[in-house]
Write a protein that holds these residues in place. Structure first.
Motif, short mmCIF file in Angstrom:
data_model
loop_
_atom_site.label_atom_id
_atom_site.label_comp_id
_atom_site.label_asym_id
_atom_site.label_seq_id
_atom_site.Cartn_x
_atom_site.Cartn_y
_atom_site.Cartn_z
N SER A 242 -37.59 32.33 44.92
CA SER A 242 -36.57 33.44 44.26
C SER A 242 -35.38 32.56 43.92
N GLU A 243 -34.47 32.32 42.99
CA GLU A 243 -33.33 31.90 42.67
C GLU A 243 -32.65 32.46 43.41
N VAL A 244 -32.30 33.81 43.85
CA VAL A 244 -31.91 34.65 43.55
C VAL A 244 -31.41 35.26 45.02
N MET A 245 -32.95 34.93 45.79
CA MET A 245 -32.63 34.71 47.89
C MET A 245 -32.50 33.47 48.51
N GLU A 271 -22.38 37.71 35.73
CA GLU A 271 -21.57 38.07 34.45
C GLU A 271 -22.37 39.69 33.90
N GLY A 272 -21.74 39.91 34.47
CA GLY A 272 -22.87 41.58 33.50
C GLY A 272 -23.96 41.71 34.67
N LYS A 273 -25.07 41.89 33.70
CA LYS A 273 -26.16 41.84 35.10
C LYS A 273 -26.60 40.53 34.97
N GLU A 274 -26.21 39.22 34.62
CA GLU A 274 -26.23 38.21 34.78
C GLU A 274 -26.47 37.68 35.92
N VAL A 275 -26.95 36.97 36.39
CA VAL A 275 -26.78 36.19 37.96
C VAL A 275 -27.09 34.45 37.90
N ASN A 276 -26.18 33.54 38.27
CA ASN A 276 -25.78 32.27 38.02
C ASN A 276 -25.66 31.69 39.43
N VAL A 277 -26.13 30.99 39.71
CA VAL A 277 -26.93 30.54 41.06
C VAL A 277 -26.70 28.68 41.35
N VAL A 278 -25.61 28.38 42.09
CA VAL A 278 -25.92 26.72 41.38
C VAL A 278 -25.02 26.58 43.34
N THR A 279 -25.93 25.35 43.22
CA THR A 279 -25.38 24.30 44.58
C THR A 279 -24.67 23.68 44.63
#
Length: 409
Positions: A242-245, A271-279
């Protein structure tokens, strides 16, 4: 809303006797600048801030100076949870004072889970982020021991205790989001070992609980978490794909096994319901290198580093076919006119061929606490059919020692 996730700083940790305060200071200065540069709104530190439960004065100075610097930036919130290396009472002691700087500290698993659920507000006092700030959950926080319990019973109660705790904080977070009247993002934290997690030899990661079920599955966490910020494992990685764990990983290599690993922080943008993860890659503040091979390979690499005028800290592992009795002297000669610092030399050929696994060449730096106990069992000729129960009892004792808060009254 932009959140920065980091963990496992281990401020105060040394490497084969070499102090690393300059590295920690450089990292924390870089992190404070990165928070400014990336316009981060909230910082989450998912445990193991310090390497020991009684950190040195210099380690404390670095920690508090960093918090003061971040408090003066545009970052509105800092959330710090304790890891298994931290003293809950030590971290908690200044928590009321730190609240004035919008620094929220959760040192131990609260008896009232609501204390771990933080509603972070913007300049207009509107809820902008809900954090389920769950620290390392100690055995005594999540289960009650009973006489006559089997190993399987203990394992199951541990897992159920962790799951119940997360279920409670998750429901409280949902209630608070409902009260806010808008779709506020929910972030969970944790300091534990997720099933399938990757570790590296020599990274110092401890087994947290005694038992085969101690590596929890991704399904143990509430579905309401929009992002899960984990600590404990030093390798940056996803949980269950998972990108968000995520584990952010440690910012510095904790041992030579991590020398070639790129360290990172995680930037989570809602951003609203959007979750963006970068390293974001963390710079290398002190080069570590493991050189392994025969003498030709070792001496060749030392020459290459010397030409580069490298100030690397080096671990050398000799595994060539020829027995070299004066290996250390040859290495010292090869590095004499360089800036290279050799912190450890392991001559596998001496150990394997001459001593026949008797281990006289080993030092405590070569062994972990479980290795030492295994050596004791072998030295006293303890029958193999008795060792499993003895090892488990030993691990339970170690766990109790590690979890004792030496700073608590």
């Amino acid at each position: 809303m932009k959140v920065l996730h980091t963990s496992d700083w281990h401020i105060g940790r040394s490497l084969y006797g070499r102090k690393r305060y300059e590295e920690f200071e450089s990292f924390l200065d870089w992190l404070a600048d990165e928070i400014e540069r990336q316009e981060v709104n909230a910082l989450i530190v998912a445990g193991d801030i310090f390497d020991t439960s009684a950190p040195s004065n210099r380690a404390q100075e670095l920690y508090y100076r960093f918090l003061y610097k971040v408090a003066g930036s545009q970052c509105r919130h800092v959330v710090v949870v304790a890891g298994n290396h931290d003293s809950p009472s030590f971290l908690n002691a200044p928590k009321e004072l730190l609240k004035a700087l919008d620094v929220h500290v959760i040192g131990d698993g609260a008896s009232e889970p609501e204390e771990e659920v933080l509603v972070l507000r913007d300049a207009n006092s509107e809820a902008e982020l809900i954090v389920c700030a769950v620290p390392y959950l100690r055995d005594r926080d999540i289960r009650t021991a009973e006489a006559g319990e089997s190993v399987e019973d203990k394992d199951q109660k541990l897992i159920e205790g962790i799951k119940a705790h997360y279920r409670s904080v998750g429901q409280i977070a949902l209630d608070k989001r409902s009260e806010a009247g808008k779709d506020v993002p929910i972030v969970g934290t944790g300091h534990l070992f997720a099933a399938g997690g990757k570790t590296i030899d020599g990274d110092g990661v401890r087994e947290l609980y005694v038992g085969s079920l101690a590596h929890v599955g991704a399904n143990i966490f509430p579905e309401c978490f929009d992002y899960l910020a984990l600590g404990h494992l030093h390798v940056p990685q996803l949980v269950g794909g998972s990108e968000v764990m995520r584990y952010s990983g440690s910012p510095l290599p904790m041992g030579f096994g991590e020398a070639s690993q790129q360290k990172t922080i995680c930037i989570v943008e809602f951003e609203g319901k959007e979750v963006n993860v970068v390293t974001t890659d963390i710079p290398e503040f002190q080069r570590l290198e493991r050189i392994k091979g025969d003498w030709t390979a070792i001496s060749s690499r030392i020459k290459e580093l010397a030409v580069l005028d490298s100030n690397a800290w080096v671990e050398i592992i000799y595994d060539g076919g020829e027995v070299i009795g004066d290996l250390r002297e040859q290495i010292d000669s090869a590095t004499q006119e360089t800036s290279i610092e050799v912190l450890r030399v392991k001559n596998n050929r001496i150990v394997d061929r001459i001593l026949g696994q008797v281990h006289e060449e080993e030092t405590l730096d070569d062994l972990n606490v479980n290795d030492v106990f295994e050596r004791c069992l072998a030295a006293h000729s303890v029958p193999h059919d008795q060792r499993e129960e003895l090892v488990r009892a030993y691990q339970e004792t170690l766990s109790a020692i590690y979890e004792e808060d030496v700073n608590a009254e």
